[in-house]
Design an enzyme around this catalytic site. Structure first.
Site, PDB file in Angstrom:
ATOM      1  N   LYS A 110       5.331  28.461  23.123  1.00 31.19           N
ATOM      2  CA  LYS A 110       5.928  27.685  24.223  1.00 31.19           C
ATOM      3  C   LYS A 110       7.440  27.612  24.087  1.00 31.19           C
ATOM      4  O   LYS A 110       8.154  27.520  25.085  1.00 31.19           O
ATOM      5  CB  LYS A 110       5.356  26.262  24.264  1.00 31.19           C
ATOM      6  CG  LYS A 110       3.840  26.217  24.354  1.00 31.19           C
ATOM      7  CD  LYS A 110       3.359  25.780  25.712  1.00 31.19           C
ATOM      8  CE  LYS A 110       1.851  25.808  25.753  1.00 31.19           C
ATOM      9  NZ  LYS A 110       1.273  26.106  27.019  1.00 31.19           N
ATOM     10  N   LYS A 193      -4.064  35.589  26.270  1.00 29.30           N
ATOM     11  CA  LYS A 193      -5.008  34.527  26.629  1.00 29.30           C
ATOM     12  C   LYS A 193      -4.848  34.127  28.100  1.00 29.30           C
ATOM     13  O   LYS A 193      -3.721  34.049  28.593  1.00 29.30           O
ATOM     14  CB  LYS A 193      -4.692  33.314  25.730  1.00 29.30           C
ATOM     15  CG  LYS A 193      -5.661  32.169  25.832  1.00 29.30           C
ATOM     16  CD  LYS A 193      -5.134  30.915  25.127  1.00 29.30           C
ATOM     17  CE  LYS A 193      -4.571  29.928  26.121  1.00 29.30           C
ATOM     18  NZ  LYS A 193      -4.365  28.563  25.663  1.00 29.30           N
ATOM     19  N   LYS A 196      -3.504  28.303  31.882  1.00 28.02           N
ATOM     20  CA  LYS A 196      -3.203  27.714  33.190  1.00 28.02           C
ATOM     21  C   LYS A 196      -1.711  27.647  33.480  1.00 28.02           C
ATOM     22  O   LYS A 196      -1.309  27.518  34.621  1.00 28.02           O
ATOM     23  CB  LYS A 196      -3.892  26.362  33.376  1.00 28.02           C
ATOM     24  CG  LYS A 196      -3.533  25.277  32.398  1.00 28.02           C
ATOM     25  CD  LYS A 196      -4.202  23.987  32.837  1.00 28.02           C
ATOM     26  CE  LYS A 196      -4.911  23.259  31.716  1.00 28.02           C
ATOM     27  NZ  LYS A 196      -4.048  22.787  30.647  1.00 28.02           N
TER      28      LYS A 196
HETATM   29  P1  ATP Z   1      -1.483  25.472  28.995  1.00 29.00           P
HETATM   30  O1  ATP Z   1      -1.408  26.827  29.625  1.00 29.00           O
HETATM   31  O2  ATP Z   1      -0.979  24.357  29.814  1.00 29.00           O
HETATM   32  O3  ATP Z   1      -0.955  25.452  27.597  1.00 29.00           O
HETATM   33  P2  ATP Z   1      -4.277  26.007  28.588  1.00 29.00           P
HETATM   34  O4  ATP Z   1      -4.789  26.692  29.791  1.00 29.00           O
HETATM   35  O5  ATP Z   1      -4.092  26.825  27.364  1.00 29.00           O
HETATM   36  O6  ATP Z   1      -2.993  25.151  28.886  1.00 29.00           O
HETATM   37  P3  ATP Z   1      -5.333  23.605  27.444  1.00 29.00           P
HETATM   38  O7  ATP Z   1      -5.195  22.340  28.182  1.00 29.00           O
HETATM   39  O8  ATP Z   1      -4.376  23.853  26.331  1.00 29.00           O
HETATM   40  O9  ATP Z   1      -5.309  24.875  28.390  1.00 29.00           O
HETATM   41  O10 ATP Z   1      -6.790  23.775  26.894  1.00 29.00           O
HETATM   42  C1  ATP Z   1      -7.907  23.020  27.205  1.00 29.00           C
HETATM   43  C2  ATP Z   1      -9.063  23.604  26.459  1.00 29.00           C
HETATM   44  O11 ATP Z   1      -9.372  24.888  27.002  1.00 29.00           O
HETATM   45  C3  ATP Z   1      -8.807  23.828  24.963  1.00 29.00           C
HETATM   46  O12 ATP Z   1      -9.980  23.530  24.243  1.00 29.00           O
HETATM   47  C4  ATP Z   1      -8.495  25.275  24.876  1.00 29.00           C
HETATM   48  O13 ATP Z   1      -8.782  25.808  23.615  1.00 29.00           O
HETATM   49  C5  ATP Z   1      -9.411  25.848  25.961  1.00 29.00           C
HETATM   50  N1  ATP Z   1      -8.897  27.097  26.486  1.00 29.00           N
HETATM   51  C6  ATP Z   1      -7.753  27.275  27.179  1.00 29.00           C
HETATM   52  N2  ATP Z   1      -7.587  28.554  27.539  1.00 29.00           N
HETATM   53  C7  ATP Z   1      -8.665  29.228  27.054  1.00 29.00           C
HETATM   54  C8  ATP Z   1      -9.078  30.584  27.103  1.00 29.00           C
HETATM   55  N3  ATP Z   1      -8.351  31.496  27.695  1.00 29.00           N
HETATM   56  N4  ATP Z   1     -10.250  30.915  26.512  1.00 29.00           N
HETATM   57  C9  ATP Z   1     -11.014  29.985  25.906  1.00 29.00           C
HETATM   58  N5  ATP Z   1     -10.679  28.674  25.832  1.00 29.00           N
HETATM   59  C10 ATP Z   1      -9.516  28.285  26.382  1.00 29.00           C
END
Ligand code: ATP
Ligand code: LTN
Length: 327
Positions: A110, A193, A196
């Site tokens: 980040k 990955k 969002k």
């Molecule tokens: P951001 O992009 O805002 O950092 P994010 O999409 O990575 O967010 P988080 O809020 O950090 O999402 O994650 C919520 C949950 O979803 C966590 O348990 C995280 O491990 C899971 N998660 C997020 N993205 C993935 C992915 N691509 N595959 C599997 N699990 C995921």
């Protein structure tokens, strides 16, 4: 057994959030006492509009409910409704160190495109608050996607360090990762990955079926023609096989076997149908919940229950470290 997890209300939820986190929570309701929360304080670690944060938080609560979580069994709450998270954070920040925090992959990812002068302390100290979230509820199990394992390992180091000094005060948590859906990759760059905060190659839960179909049909694959799980040489195909396995609740070899002899086009078409059919009833429940007053009621009740438990742990920690507390 106590189970705890949270998601940040930073943006529209993706298929990665759904398969890696949300879809797994319901199964834990039978195994113990569940605490599932909206990590809204964590959402402040990067700039976000107040209105957007508020809307995302309500929407995330509705997604939790749409996933089938029963608010009578699971305590659903907003992190910012329980002030003990911030209080424990203030105590625990003294037991995690700059060196280990600066090694966190999420922080490095980040912060890499930011100037030092723009990196907030909250972003750097993100895992401290996350440790507080987990430890306040004496959580034994923390279901998350693979990207969060490093933070939970750090929480475990903190527990060892803290308990060595003060006695058995904190409960040792353990990450629970769904073997199949631990890391859903971006459709446009399957080496990254699906996330969002990075709109490229994401499927959003709110996308309409036509958009989902288009995104899957144009997902990056390779120039071969074999449907085979091979993360290194066929990351795109592998990711679609994982998505299918995670939705159907089967393992990857079974997913591979199902598509044996398929052509890429037909393979993608069936993946698209599978995703659309999975999300349709889920999104219908979500829409119903958003129209009702359920979210407000559930969060109000959840905050009461969460505060009660969190304050017990906070008191125990305060006493252990010598903060004067004779009440
Ligand atoms: P951001 O992009 O805002 O950092 P994010 O999409 O990575 O967010 P988080 O809020 O950090 O999402 O994650 C919520 C949950 O979803 C966590 O348990 C995280 O491990 C899971 N998660 C997020 N993205 C993935 C992915 N691509 N595959 C599997 N699990 C995921
Ligand atoms: N860091 C997590 C969200 C989160 C969390 C938690 C998950 C905040 N506190 C406690 C599990 C337990 C994320 O980015 N997904």
């Amino acid at each position: 057994m106590r189970i705890l997890s949270g998601i940040k209300p930073t943006g529209e939820l993706t298929l990665g959030n759904y398969l890696g986190a949300l879809k797994n929570f319901k199964a834990f309701e039978k195994q113990g006492e569940c605490f599932i929360f909206i990590a809204d304080l964590h959402a402040l670690t990067l700039p976000i509009e107040p209105k957007v944060l508020k809307e995302n938080s309500k929407s995330l609560a509705a997604f939790y409910l749409a996933s089938g979580l029963d608010p009578k069994k699971t305590t659903l709450f907003l992190q910012s409704d329980v002030s003990a998270h911030s209080e424990l954070n203030a105590i625990l920040q003294n037991y995690l160190y700059m060196g280990e925090l600066s090694r966190m992959t999420q922080f490095k990812d980040k912060a890499k495109s930011m100037k030092d002068s723009a990196i907030g302390l909250g972003l750097f100290a993100y895992p401290v608050l996350m440790s507080a979230d987990i430890l306040l509820y004496d959580a034994d199990v923390v279901p998350v996607g693979e990207d969060q394992v490093q933070h939970i390992e750090l929480t475990r180091d903190l527990v060892n360090r803290f308990n060595k000094r003060y006695g058995k005060v904190l409960v040792m948590p353990k990450a629970n990762i769904n073997k199949v859906s631990k890391r859903i990759m971006s459709l446009s760059d399957p080496t990254k990955k699906m996330s969002k905060s990075d709109p490229k190659g994401d499927i959003y839960l709110k996308d309409n079926p036509d958009v989902i179909r288009k995104k899957i049909m144009s997902a990056v694959t390779d120039s071969g023609n074999e449907i085979k799980y091979d993360e290194v040489n066929k990351p795109g195909i592998s990711n679609l096989l994982v998505i299918y396995a995670a939705i159907k609740g089967i393992d990857i070899p079974a997913s591979e076997k199902h598509f044996q002899g398929y052509r890429y086009g037909d393979f993608k078409k069936e993946i698209a149908d599978t995703v659309i059919n999975e999300l349709k009833p889920f999104m219908e429940r979500y829409q119903e919940i958003m129209k009702s007053d359920l979210v407000n009621q559930v969060l109000l009740d959840g905050a009461k229950r969460a505060n009660k438990i969190a304050n017990i742990t906070l008191k125990r920690v305060k006493r252990a470290v010598g903060l004067f507390d004779e009440k």
